[in-house]
Each structure stands twice: as C-alpha cells, then as structure tokens.
Design a protein around this motif. Structure first.
Motif, PDB file in Angstrom:
ATOM      1  N   GLN A  65       0.715  -1.191   0.261  1.00  0.00           N
ATOM      2  CA  GLN A  65       0.013  -0.041  -0.103  1.00  0.00           C
ATOM      3  C   GLN A  65       0.737   1.320   0.242  1.00  0.00           C
ATOM      4  O   GLN A  65       1.904   1.490   0.773  1.00  0.00           O
ATOM      5  CB  GLN A  65      -0.872   0.118   1.357  1.00  0.00           C
ATOM      6  N   GLY A  66       0.429   2.225  -0.842  1.00  0.00           N
ATOM      7  CA  GLY A  66       1.304   3.481  -0.787  1.00  0.00           C
ATOM      8  C   GLY A  66       0.607   4.714  -0.788  1.00  0.00           C
ATOM      9  O   GLY A  66      -0.648   4.622  -0.825  1.00  0.00           O
ATOM     10  N   PHE A  67       1.347   5.746  -0.367  1.00  0.00           N
ATOM     11  CA  PHE A  67       0.599   6.953  -0.662  1.00  0.00           C
ATOM     12  C   PHE A  67       1.840   7.800  -1.395  1.00  0.00           C
ATOM     13  O   PHE A  67       2.940   7.967  -1.125  1.00  0.00           O
ATOM     14  CB  PHE A  67       0.774   7.562   0.981  1.00  0.00           C
ATOM     15  N   ALA A  68       1.006   8.706  -2.208  1.00  0.00           N
ATOM     16  CA  ALA A  68       1.888   9.530  -3.026  1.00  0.00           C
ATOM     17  C   ALA A  68       1.445  11.095  -3.022  1.00  0.00           C
ATOM     18  O   ALA A  68       0.253  11.265  -3.091  1.00  0.00           O
ATOM     19  CB  ALA A  68       2.167   9.173  -4.550  1.00  0.00           C
ATOM     20  N   VAL A  69       2.427  11.925  -2.854  1.00  0.00           N
ATOM     21  CA  VAL A  69       1.862  13.280  -2.866  1.00  0.00           C
ATOM     22  C   VAL A  69       3.072  14.212  -3.811  1.00  0.00           C
ATOM     23  O   VAL A  69       4.279  13.812  -3.729  1.00  0.00           O
ATOM     24  CB  VAL A  69       1.927  13.966  -1.548  1.00  0.00           C
ATOM     25  N   THR A  96       8.468  18.200 -11.246  1.00  0.00           N
ATOM     26  CA  THR A  96       7.434  17.508 -10.407  1.00  0.00           C
ATOM     27  C   THR A  96       8.253  16.986  -9.329  1.00  0.00           C
ATOM     28  O   THR A  96       9.196  16.338  -9.361  1.00  0.00           O
ATOM     29  CB  THR A  96       6.826  16.596 -11.012  1.00  0.00           C
ATOM     30  N   ASP A  97       8.003  17.335  -8.181  1.00  0.00           N
ATOM     31  CA  ASP A  97       8.610  16.670  -6.986  1.00  0.00           C
ATOM     32  C   ASP A  97       7.510  15.743  -6.405  1.00  0.00           C
ATOM     33  O   ASP A  97       6.554  16.053  -6.271  1.00  0.00           O
ATOM     34  CB  ASP A  97       9.120  17.642  -6.008  1.00  0.00           C
ATOM     35  N   LEU A  98       7.886  14.622  -6.037  1.00  0.00           N
ATOM     36  CA  LEU A  98       7.137  13.761  -5.781  1.00  0.00           C
ATOM     37  C   LEU A  98       7.623  12.952  -4.560  1.00  0.00           C
ATOM     38  O   LEU A  98       8.847  12.751  -4.252  1.00  0.00           O
ATOM     39  CB  LEU A  98       6.708  12.551  -6.551  1.00  0.00           C
ATOM     40  N   PHE A  99       6.607  12.633  -3.511  1.00  0.00           N
ATOM     41  CA  PHE A  99       7.188  12.065  -2.145  1.00  0.00           C
ATOM     42  C   PHE A  99       6.283  10.808  -2.155  1.00  0.00           C
ATOM     43  O   PHE A  99       5.018  10.697  -2.245  1.00  0.00           O
ATOM     44  CB  PHE A  99       7.080  12.746  -0.920  1.00  0.00           C
ATOM     45  N   VAL A 100       6.964   9.463  -2.108  1.00  0.00           N
ATOM     46  CA  VAL A 100       6.128   8.211  -1.875  1.00  0.00           C
ATOM     47  C   VAL A 100       6.462   7.574  -0.346  1.00  0.00           C
ATOM     48  O   VAL A 100       7.414   7.617  -0.035  1.00  0.00           O
ATOM     49  CB  VAL A 100       6.479   7.460  -3.249  1.00  0.00           C
ATOM     50  N   ILE A 101       5.452   7.185   0.116  1.00  0.00           N
ATOM     51  CA  ILE A 101       5.507   6.144   1.202  1.00  0.00           C
ATOM     52  C   ILE A 101       4.956   4.800   0.675  1.00  0.00           C
ATOM     53  O   ILE A 101       3.830   4.911  -0.077  1.00  0.00           O
ATOM     54  CB  ILE A 101       4.964   6.689   2.287  1.00  0.00           C
ATOM     55  N   ARG A 102       5.656   3.610   1.136  1.00  0.00           N
ATOM     56  CA  ARG A 102       5.095   2.457   0.506  1.00  0.00           C
ATOM     57  C   ARG A 102       5.405   1.444   1.407  1.00  0.00           C
ATOM     58  O   ARG A 102       6.648   1.375   1.985  1.00  0.00           O
ATOM     59  CB  ARG A 102       5.762   2.145  -0.979  1.00  0.00           C
ATOM     60  N   THR A 103       4.540   0.861   2.101  1.00  0.00           N
ATOM     61  CA  THR A 103       4.708  -0.244   3.231  1.00  0.00           C
ATOM     62  C   THR A 103       4.011  -1.415   2.439  1.00  0.00           C
ATOM     63  O   THR A 103       3.098  -1.602   1.496  1.00  0.00           O
ATOM     64  CB  THR A 103       4.198   0.017   4.135  1.00  0.00           C
ATOM     65  N   GLY A 104       4.465  -2.847   3.070  1.00  0.00           N
ATOM     66  CA  GLY A 104       3.908  -3.815   2.477  1.00  0.00           C
ATOM     67  C   GLY A 104       4.595  -5.204   3.164  1.00  0.00           C
ATOM     68  O   GLY A 104       5.454  -5.052   3.946  1.00  0.00           O
ATOM     69  N   PHE A 105       3.973  -6.203   2.883  1.00  0.00           N
ATOM     70  CA  PHE A 105       4.585  -7.362   3.736  1.00  0.00           C
ATOM     71  C   PHE A 105       4.516  -8.686   2.521  1.00  0.00           C
ATOM     72  O   PHE A 105       3.782  -8.488   1.348  1.00  0.00           O
ATOM     73  CB  PHE A 105       4.041  -7.907   5.001  1.00  0.00           C
ATOM     74  N   ASN A 106       5.207  -9.693   2.687  1.00  0.00           N
ATOM     75  CA  ASN A 106       5.001 -10.901   1.939  1.00  0.00           C
ATOM     76  C   ASN A 106       5.298 -12.210   2.986  1.00  0.00           C
ATOM     77  O   ASN A 106       5.516 -11.979   4.019  1.00  0.00           O
ATOM     78  CB  ASN A 106       6.203 -10.761   0.998  1.00  0.00           C
ATOM     79  N   PHE A 107       4.708 -13.106   2.300  1.00  0.00           N
ATOM     80  CA  PHE A 107       4.935 -14.536   3.259  1.00  0.00           C
ATOM     81  C   PHE A 107       5.183 -15.650   2.385  1.00  0.00           C
ATOM     82  O   PHE A 107       4.769 -15.572   1.029  1.00  0.00           O
ATOM     83  CB  PHE A 107       3.476 -14.789   4.086  1.00  0.00           C
ATOM     84  N   ALA A 162      -4.504   5.719  -3.483  1.00  0.00           N
ATOM     85  CA  ALA A 162      -4.781   4.918  -4.618  1.00  0.00           C
ATOM     86  C   ALA A 162      -3.501   4.179  -5.261  1.00  0.00           C
ATOM     87  O   ALA A 162      -3.571   4.351  -6.264  1.00  0.00           O
ATOM     88  CB  ALA A 162      -5.566   5.586  -5.611  1.00  0.00           C
ATOM     89  N   PHE A 163      -2.851   3.467  -4.256  1.00  0.00           N
ATOM     90  CA  PHE A 163      -1.631   2.825  -4.927  1.00  0.00           C
ATOM     91  C   PHE A 163      -1.364   1.630  -4.093  1.00  0.00           C
ATOM     92  O   PHE A 163      -0.844   1.449  -3.167  1.00  0.00           O
ATOM     93  CB  PHE A 163      -0.518   3.791  -4.476  1.00  0.00           C
ATOM     94  N   THR A 164      -2.241   0.418  -4.321  1.00  0.00           N
ATOM     95  CA  THR A 164      -2.441  -0.975  -3.732  1.00  0.00           C
ATOM     96  C   THR A 164      -2.065  -1.822  -4.910  1.00  0.00           C
ATOM     97  O   THR A 164      -2.499  -2.035  -5.890  1.00  0.00           O
ATOM     98  CB  THR A 164      -3.733  -0.963  -3.331  1.00  0.00           C
ATOM     99  N   ASP A 165      -1.459  -2.810  -4.462  1.00  0.00           N
ATOM    100  CA  ASP A 165      -1.347  -4.043  -5.260  1.00  0.00           C
ATOM    101  C   ASP A 165      -0.985  -5.360  -4.340  1.00  0.00           C
ATOM    102  O   ASP A 165      -0.589  -5.341  -3.228  1.00  0.00           O
ATOM    103  CB  ASP A 165      -0.293  -4.113  -6.370  1.00  0.00           C
ATOM    104  N   PHE A 166      -1.455  -6.374  -4.724  1.00  0.00           N
ATOM    105  CA  PHE A 166      -1.242  -7.733  -3.980  1.00  0.00           C
ATOM    106  C   PHE A 166      -1.208  -9.176  -5.016  1.00  0.00           C
ATOM    107  O   PHE A 166      -1.803  -8.905  -6.147  1.00  0.00           O
ATOM    108  CB  PHE A 166      -2.285  -7.752  -2.781  1.00  0.00           C
ATOM    109  N   TRP A 212       8.110  -7.428   6.670  1.00  0.00           N
ATOM    110  CA  TRP A 212       7.263  -6.279   6.728  1.00  0.00           C
ATOM    111  C   TRP A 212       8.359  -4.827   6.598  1.00  0.00           C
ATOM    112  O   TRP A 212       9.193  -4.857   7.179  1.00  0.00           O
ATOM    113  CB  TRP A 212       6.461  -6.164   8.087  1.00  0.00           C
ATOM    114  N   TYR A 213       7.886  -4.013   5.580  1.00  0.00           N
ATOM    115  CA  TYR A 213       8.858  -3.013   5.103  1.00  0.00           C
ATOM    116  C   TYR A 213       8.109  -1.748   5.085  1.00  0.00           C
ATOM    117  O   TYR A 213       6.841  -1.753   4.782  1.00  0.00           O
ATOM    118  CB  TYR A 213       9.679  -3.370   3.849  1.00  0.00           C
ATOM    119  N   VAL A 214       8.868  -0.632   5.218  1.00  0.00           N
ATOM    120  CA  VAL A 214       8.327   0.787   4.677  1.00  0.00           C
ATOM    121  C   VAL A 214       9.533   1.288   3.885  1.00  0.00           C
ATOM    122  O   VAL A 214      10.732   1.115   4.220  1.00  0.00           O
ATOM    123  CB  VAL A 214       7.893   1.469   6.094  1.00  0.00           C
TER     124      VAL A 214
END
Lengths: 141, 402
Positions: free
Chosen positions: B43-47, B391-402, B64-68, B357-359
C-alpha cells in the motif's frame, strides 16, 4: 587502460578476500549420497543460487541454509557475495515468478547437520567445530 | 470484480496474520506433495507539488496505490514444477481492481543447461522486468520509470507461450544464463497505453501482441559482476473507436485499428554487488512504427537508461539513489523541451521492520513529462491545467510478504 587496471584490481582484491573454509571457520557438509569430495567455488555458488540442481554421478542436489548465524555470515561473504537480506530477496524472486522455492532453512548448526545427514543430495554449511555425524565434508577449490 | 479483489486482499491479510503464529503454515501437503503458498501486499501514498502522477491525484495526496498477489506451486518431481499466481492492483486509474493470472505454467528441467516452461510465463528482460511488480524485492518504491514504467507493466510483463532456458558454468568465471521465448500478450485494457490513448481520442477495445525474444547474461563474470543483454521483437495490434470530434473537429466516431511494424527493443544491463553495496545500470532502445488505419503512419526511436546504487547499512536499513533518463524520440534535437524528456532523480530509505514487513520513504525530483505516447506517469486528462515542467514527488510505501 584505467578500466583494465580497475578490473585487475577488483579481481585481485576478490582473490585476496577469498579464504578456504577452515580459515573462515566453516565447513561444507553433504549427505553421503553426494558422490564427490570436492566442489569448485562456482559450483557451490550455483547450487545455493539454485541454477545448478544436479552433480555428475549424484543427480539432484539440494542446498540447505542456516540463517542469522556466524556460519551463515561467513559463508555468504566468502562464497555467495550477498547479504542475507539480498539472498532472501533473490529466493523470493524465484518463488514469486514460479521459478523455484526457498531452500530448507535452519537456525542452528546441529539442526542443519541433522537435516543434511538424513536427506539425499543435501549440501549445507556449519561452523568448523560442529560435530556432524552421518555427513561428509566437501573441499572447496 | 471489486468484491473479488477485496476478498482476495482480505484472504492475504488473514494468511499473513496466521503466518505470524507458525513458520511452516504456508506449506500444505496434498497427496504426499508439498504445496507452497505465498503472497504479498503493498500500500502506498504519493504526494506531489505540481503535476498529478501515475493517474493518481497526487497533487492533493493519494492512497490509490495498492497491489497484491497470491501464488501456489509444487515440485512434482525433481525436474518438474507447476504453479500459478493471481495479481491485482489499483494505482490511480490503472488496474481498477481487476484480478489477473500473473503467471501459470509448468516447468520441466531436462538438465541445468536446458529447461522448458509452458503456459503464462513472466518475461525475462533486463534486471527487473519479471519482478517489477514485486515491491518487497526492491529497494525503491518506484523502479526507474525510464526502463520500468509502472503504467506499462502490462505491455511486457508476461507472455502466454513457451520459454527455453538454461545455465552453463564457465570454470572460474561464473555462469552464462540464457532464456528464449515466444508467446502472445493480450492488450492490457486497464494499463497506461489504453488510458493514454483516451487522451488522444482513441478508445481501444481489444488487441495484443505476438512476442519473441531472449535474454543472455553472464553472472559473476568477475566476482559480483553481472552483464547481460535482452531482445524483444513484437507485432502489436489494437482495435477500437476514434472520437472524430476530438481528433478532426467533426462530429461522430469511426472504427480504429493500428498495428506496430518493426517493433524491436534491445536492453543492456550490468550489476556489481559486493556485500551491502549494489550498483546497477540499464539502457534500452526501442524502435517502432505504427500504421493506423484512417490516420497517419508514425515512427519513433525511444531510449532510456538509469544508474542506481544502494547500500545496506544494517539488516534493518538500506539507502538508495538513482538517476533515470527517458527520451520519447531520439530524433528530436532539442532535449531541453519538457516534452522531449523525463529525468528523474530519486533517493530512498528502505526500512525492514521485520523480515516480512517493510516501509519505504522515497523522494523523486523529476524534470520533463514526455510526449503523449510516453505513457510514463504524466497524462493530459489528469492535468487539465496543463503539465508543468518540474515535479517533486514523495512516496511512502509499505507492504509485507509471506
């Protein structure tokens, strides 16, 4: 010319950095079904990166990992050239593209040695002073 | 469809949650065979400060930055493996929660130097094409968009056909690995190509490509050093409807079809790895012409490259940076125009909170936006006020895997 010098220096540094298993405090162990007493460094690396799945005269071989131990850090530094995190990312890239699976992984020398002893074709590594009955020690050339 | 996607997401979350309790839960045994089940979620957040990017309303911040994805595979014999993965994403207006079969194939390995895969297979091209959507594998939240545009994932990600592959040892100089493939790729109806065409008044309905190509790489040519080259040849076609009002200024619509001619892509790449340090570089060139029925012929010579470096300072923390450049048409002589280039400088911090789990915290400093057919983040319909050059863009993205 500068590029050539850089490449030579890089190769020399890497050769100097390479040590035999005893010097780095580990030994490479194999199930007795593995019909060789030695492996090249490249073949060892390929087995653990899962691009080499068989050995002549032995057939299928299976890498066995130990995680987050002094032995694993020494092994990865000397023979794989990746950090543990990078190696796990590599294995996950195989899993999530359908090309392979993550090798059996253990948390201690004794557990690793026991699994290698009972599993046909298994090859692993443990600390040099680990008592490992039922396995053979491979020389790395 | 939305419901199915969300249900899959919940299933993955539930699987991950139960995975905290026991280490081997994702190994099932059926008929004496072990089935491995794995999944991931991000799941991400971008501004951004000016332009909206990647079809998200980033200028006001967007989640609106999701994948799985979720996969199952099993080793039927020492030489034969089968498996499949479902993938879904919703990135702005891309993906739209439509689940798809990401890969599903059988893999028979005759020897280390010869194996065959048949089914839907992820396409090996460059360092990351086949893993570009597996965020947890990468240091960066957004891979260099010059070579791996998130919008165009569906254009090259996988083919339905067959691969031959293998590796050869080279006695002290690593190994040579090869892959050759041929297959079909359907039009990604929820990707950047179709979305971008809409801004030109073209509504693409169906189509696809016949692709053939290969990859040749030398792993550990020198310790830690890898170099390789990939080729792709394809014949693309697409059909739809063109809005004549938008294109010609006359009312009505008309059938539209296009096909690509002489569509070739060549990609060179290299990587050097020593302990916690990783240096990488890739360059691609794609030449193609498009023959559109009812409209003009058009040809282009796209090029892009990047250089990246990452350094892991501890098992929990890794830093990285890259510089990426994309040129939509090498024939242009004035690359200073923002429509003739997209440059991107990125810096990132990748924090591993646990082993699964990462950020990621990432800054992008972009210059240029490319032309209408670049399909790399910047679309006129998302930026009705007009695209700005920086364009300056900042992204936070977190997720996990198993």
């Amino acid at each position: 010319m500068r590029l050539l010098k850089f490449a030579c220096a890089l190769a020399f540094a890497t050769i100097c950095a390479a040590s035999d298993t005893a010097e780095i405090g580990i030994k490479i162990i194999a199930n007795p079904s593995v019909r060789t007493s030695s492996l090249s460094r490249d073949d060892l690396s390929r087995i653990f990166l899962m691009t080499k799945a068989s050995l002549e005269g032995t057939g299928h071989v299976e890498p066995v990992l130990e995680r987050s131990s002094p032995a694993s850090h020494a092994f990865l530094r000397a023979y794989i050239g990746r950090t543990e995190a990078a190696l796990m990312a590599y294995y996950r890239s195989l899993v999530f593209t359908g090309k392979g699976t993550i090798p059996k992984t253990f948390a201690s020398d004794s557990a690793t040695a026991a699994y290698v002893a009972r599993t046909k074709g298994a090859i692993g590594f443990v600390s040099a002073d680990t008592a490992a009955p039922g396995v053979k020690t491979l020389q790395i050339q | 469809m939305n419901l199915i996607s969300r249900a899959l997401g919940v299933l993955i979350l539930a699987c991950a949650g139960s995975g905290l309790a026991t280490a081997q839960w994702n190994e099932l045994t059926v008929g004496g065979k072990t089935i491995d089940v794995h999944g991931f979620f991000s799941q991400g957040f971008a501004v951004s400060d000016q332009n909206n990017f990647l079809t998200m309303p980033t200028s006001s911040g967007s989640f609106a930055f999701t994948d799985f994805g979720l996969n199952a595979s099993t080793q039927l014999t020492n030489n034969f493996r089968i498996g499949a993965q479902i993938y879904d994403r919703n990135i702005g207006k891309l993906g739209e929660w439509r689940p798809e079969i990401d890969w599903a194939y059988g893999d028979y390995k005759f020897a280390d130097w010869l194996g065959v895969r048949a089914g839907k297979v992820k396409t090996v091209m460059g360092l990351y094409n086949d893993t570009q959507d597996l965020d947890f594998l990468h240091t960066f939240a957004l891979l260099p968009q010059s070579v791996y545009p998130t919008d165009l994932r569906g254009q090259n990600i996988a083919h339905t056909g067959a691969d031959v592959y293998g590796t050869f040892g080279t006695e002290g100089h690593g190994e040579i690995a090869y892959t050759g493939y041929v297959g079909e790729l359907p039009l990604d109806r929820f990707g950047g190509y179709v979305y971008g065409a809409e801004s030109a008044g073209v509504n693409l309905k169906n189509g696809g490509a016949l692709q053939s190509g290969g990859d040749l790489r030398w792993n550990n040519l020198l310790p830690g050093f890898t170099a390789g080259v990939s080729f792709l040849n394809q014949a693309y076609n697409a059909n739809g409807v063109v809005n004549l009002e938008q294109v010609l200024g006359v009312p009505g619509s008309a059938p539209y079809s296009m096909k690509s001619i002489g569509d070739h892509r060549t990609q060179f790449y290299t990587e050097y790895r020593k302990g916690p340090l990783l240096l990488q570089g890739e360059y691609f060139r794609r030449t193609w012409s498009i023959d559109t029925i009812g409209l003009e012929k058009f040809s282009s010579d796209e090029r892009g490259w990047y250089g990246a470096g990452t350094y892991r300072i501890s098992p929990r923390l890794e830093f990285g940076a890259y510089h990426s450049r994309y040129y939509p048409s090498w024939k242009e002589t004035d690359f200073s125009q923002p429509s003739n280039h997209i440059y991107d400088q990125a810096i990132t911090a990748n924090i591993n909170l646990t082993s699964f789990w990462y950020v990621k915290l990432e800054g992008h400093f972009m210059d240029g936006y490319g032309v209408g057919y670049s399909f790399r983040g910047f679309y006129p319909q998302d930026n009705p006020q007009g695209l700005k050059s920086r364009t300056d863009l900042f992204v936070i993205r977190t997720g996990f895997n198993f």
